[in-house]
Design an enzyme around this catalytic site. Structure first.
Site, PDB file in Angstrom:
ATOM      1  N   MET A 109       0.842  -1.185   0.000  1.00  0.00           N
ATOM      2  CA  MET A 109       0.000   0.000   0.000  1.00  0.00           C
ATOM      3  C   MET A 109       0.887   1.249   0.000  1.00  0.00           C
ATOM      4  SD  MET A 109      -3.100  -0.877  -0.394  1.00  0.00           S
ATOM      5  CE  MET A 109      -4.367  -2.101  -0.101  1.00  0.00           C
ATOM      6  N   SER A 110       0.629   2.214   0.867  1.00  0.00           N
ATOM      7  CA  SER A 110       1.323   3.506   0.764  1.00  0.00           C
ATOM      8  C   SER A 110       2.753   3.511   1.283  1.00  0.00           C
ATOM      9  CB  SER A 110       0.513   4.602   1.476  1.00  0.00           C
ATOM     10  OG  SER A 110      -0.641   4.899   0.734  1.00  0.00           O
ATOM     11  N   VAL A 111       3.244   2.405   1.816  1.00  0.00           N
ATOM     12  CA  VAL A 111       4.688   2.309   2.036  1.00  0.00           C
ATOM     13  C   VAL A 111       5.404   2.466   0.691  1.00  0.00           C
ATOM     14  CG1 VAL A 111       6.559   0.768   2.762  1.00  0.00           C
ATOM     15  CG2 VAL A 111       4.477   0.930   4.135  1.00  0.00           C
ATOM     16  N   SER A 112       4.695   2.129  -0.388  1.00  0.00           N
ATOM     17  CA  SER A 112       5.233   2.328  -1.740  1.00  0.00           C
ATOM     18  C   SER A 112       5.646   3.779  -1.970  1.00  0.00           C
ATOM     19  CB  SER A 112       4.186   1.934  -2.787  1.00  0.00           C
ATOM     20  OG  SER A 112       3.717   0.614  -2.614  1.00  0.00           O
ATOM     21  N   LYS A 113       4.928   4.720  -1.364  1.00  0.00           N
ATOM     22  CA  LYS A 113       5.244   6.140  -1.526  1.00  0.00           C
ATOM     23  C   LYS A 113       6.660   6.450  -1.054  1.00  0.00           C
ATOM     24  CE  LYS A 113       0.512   8.012  -1.022  1.00  0.00           C
ATOM     25  NZ  LYS A 113      -0.283   6.782  -1.037  1.00  0.00           N
TER      26      LYS A 113
END
Length: 390
Positions: A109-113
């Site tokens: 999820m937003s750890v990808s950011k």
């Protein structure tokens, strides 16, 4: 050339306790998400992020985390799929739920950011991206959008004023539209054909740089900039600039839309051990295993956090009163200087500078995000890191 792996058309047996098979509409929801987050390619087309082969020995047990009360139960209660604790290059402890293993990939999820942030930081170091330049100077196609006159630094810090709703439960929100365009949900009539068109359609809601606004589209703008300045697909750049230089053991992947555009804001999957190397890189000042990946200056800037006043209206302030956001990473603003990457449903990289500890947690919590879950995870990471103070 980036290899695109199409989503599979067949469906595996449903996850235990589910009353139906997961679909494109339901795979992100409990209880399906417990299986689906480890099998994203069954639903969405993905692009590989190749790694160099590497091996790490040993599988420590959780009992090495002395002094953390009821840890097994707390991990189970927090819907933990994987937990990895690393300190100064040593794999201290790890946990995997039944059916999940050290070699299984899990959706970040937003750890990808935060991985995107490091990649952009490396390109800034090399002079390919100017953080003070406007987005339109790098991507002319975005000149008429909300991002045209925003600087790259404002996009990195999410201080772009954009008409965008991040309500994960509202089917009419912009973030849900992004899900559909990315191939994560069925398309609606009238949806833009791809992420390029979607980002170009967004409009400003006021002057930039005056307050923090969490917006997943910001990260996809950064990915577009990466592709524009390098002339290569985002997955290829992430592989070369980050994954291979980290000497990760296994390939990662990122979901892609119909045009092959990456879902940079939330679509990466990887193993927990490899993700821990990202945390090690940050605590080591941007250099790991003798390889300089991103400058020490960029890391120091990121770990110092942003202006807390800009995030005064953010919900995370209920858990971390001094929280701020810088370069696609969160800062707690607490006395320990904890900095972290986070994704909905309980995905984390937690950094503890005083002890040199990195905690990675992959989860399938039923709700995307709540203050209660923020509090649960903050307390868990606090207790794990404090166990090294003794």
């Amino acid at each position: 050339m980036t290899e695109i792996i199409p989503a599979l058309t067949s469906r595996p047996p449903r996850y235990p306790h589910a009353t139906s098979e997961p679909t494109l509409d339901t795979w992100q929801d409990a209880p399906h998400n417990r299986w689906a987050f480890a099998n994203v390619s069954e639903f969405v087309a993905t692009a590989a992020i190749p790694a160099h082969p590497r091996h790490r020995n040993g599988v420590p047990w959780l009992d090495r985390l002395v002094g953390v009360d009821d840890l097994d139960q707390r991990l189970e209660d927090a819907y933990t799929d994987a937990l990895v604790v690393v300190r100064k290059g040593e794999l201290i402890a790890e946990y995997y739920r039944e059916g999940f293993s050290p070699v299984d990939r899990h959706l970040l999820m937003s750890v990808s950011k935060s991985l995107c942030g490091i990649t952009v930081g490396a390109l800034i170091d090399d002079g390919l991206i100017d953080p003070a330049a406007t987005v339109a100077e790098h991507v002319p196609e975005l000149a008429g959008s909300a991002y045209g006159d925003a600087t790259v630094a404002q996009v990195m810090d999410m201080t772009v004023a954009v008409d965008y709703s991040e309500d994960y439960r509202d089917p009419d929100s912009h973030v849900r539209a992004q899900d559909r365009i990315a191939g994560w949900r069925p398309l609606h009539e009238g949806d833009p054909e791809d992420t390029y068109a979607f980002l170009s359609s967004l409009r400003a809601s006021g002057p930039h740089g005056q307050r923090f606004q969490y917006c997943s589209a910001d990260t996809d703008v950064l990915a577009w900039i990466v592709e524009e300045v390098t002339g290569r697909r985002y997955a290829e750049v992430l592989s070369e600039r980050l994954w291979q230089r980290l000497d990760c053991a296994d390939d990662a992947s990122v979901t892609v839309d119909a045009a092959g555009f990456p879902f940079a804001n939330g679509g990466i999957s990887c193993t927990a051990r490899d993700l821990a190397r990202v945390g090690e890189l940050m605590l080591a000042g941007g250099e790991l295993g003798g390889r300089r990946i991103v400058s020490e200056h960029w890391v120091r800037q990121t770990l110092a956090g942003g202006d807390p006043e800009l995030a005064r209206d953010s919900a995370i302030r209920q858990t971390h009163p001094g929280a701020s956001y810088r370069n696609q990473w969160w800062s707690t603003g607490n006395a320990r200087g904890n900095v972290y990457a986070v994704g909905i449903h309980g995905q984390y990289i937690w950094l503890d500078p005083p002890t040199g500890v990195v905690v990675v947690k992959m989860s399938s919590c039923p709700e995307p995000v709540t203050v209660a879950w923020n509090d649960v995870h903050s307390a868990l990471f606090r207790d794990i890191c404090r166990s090294f103070d003794r």
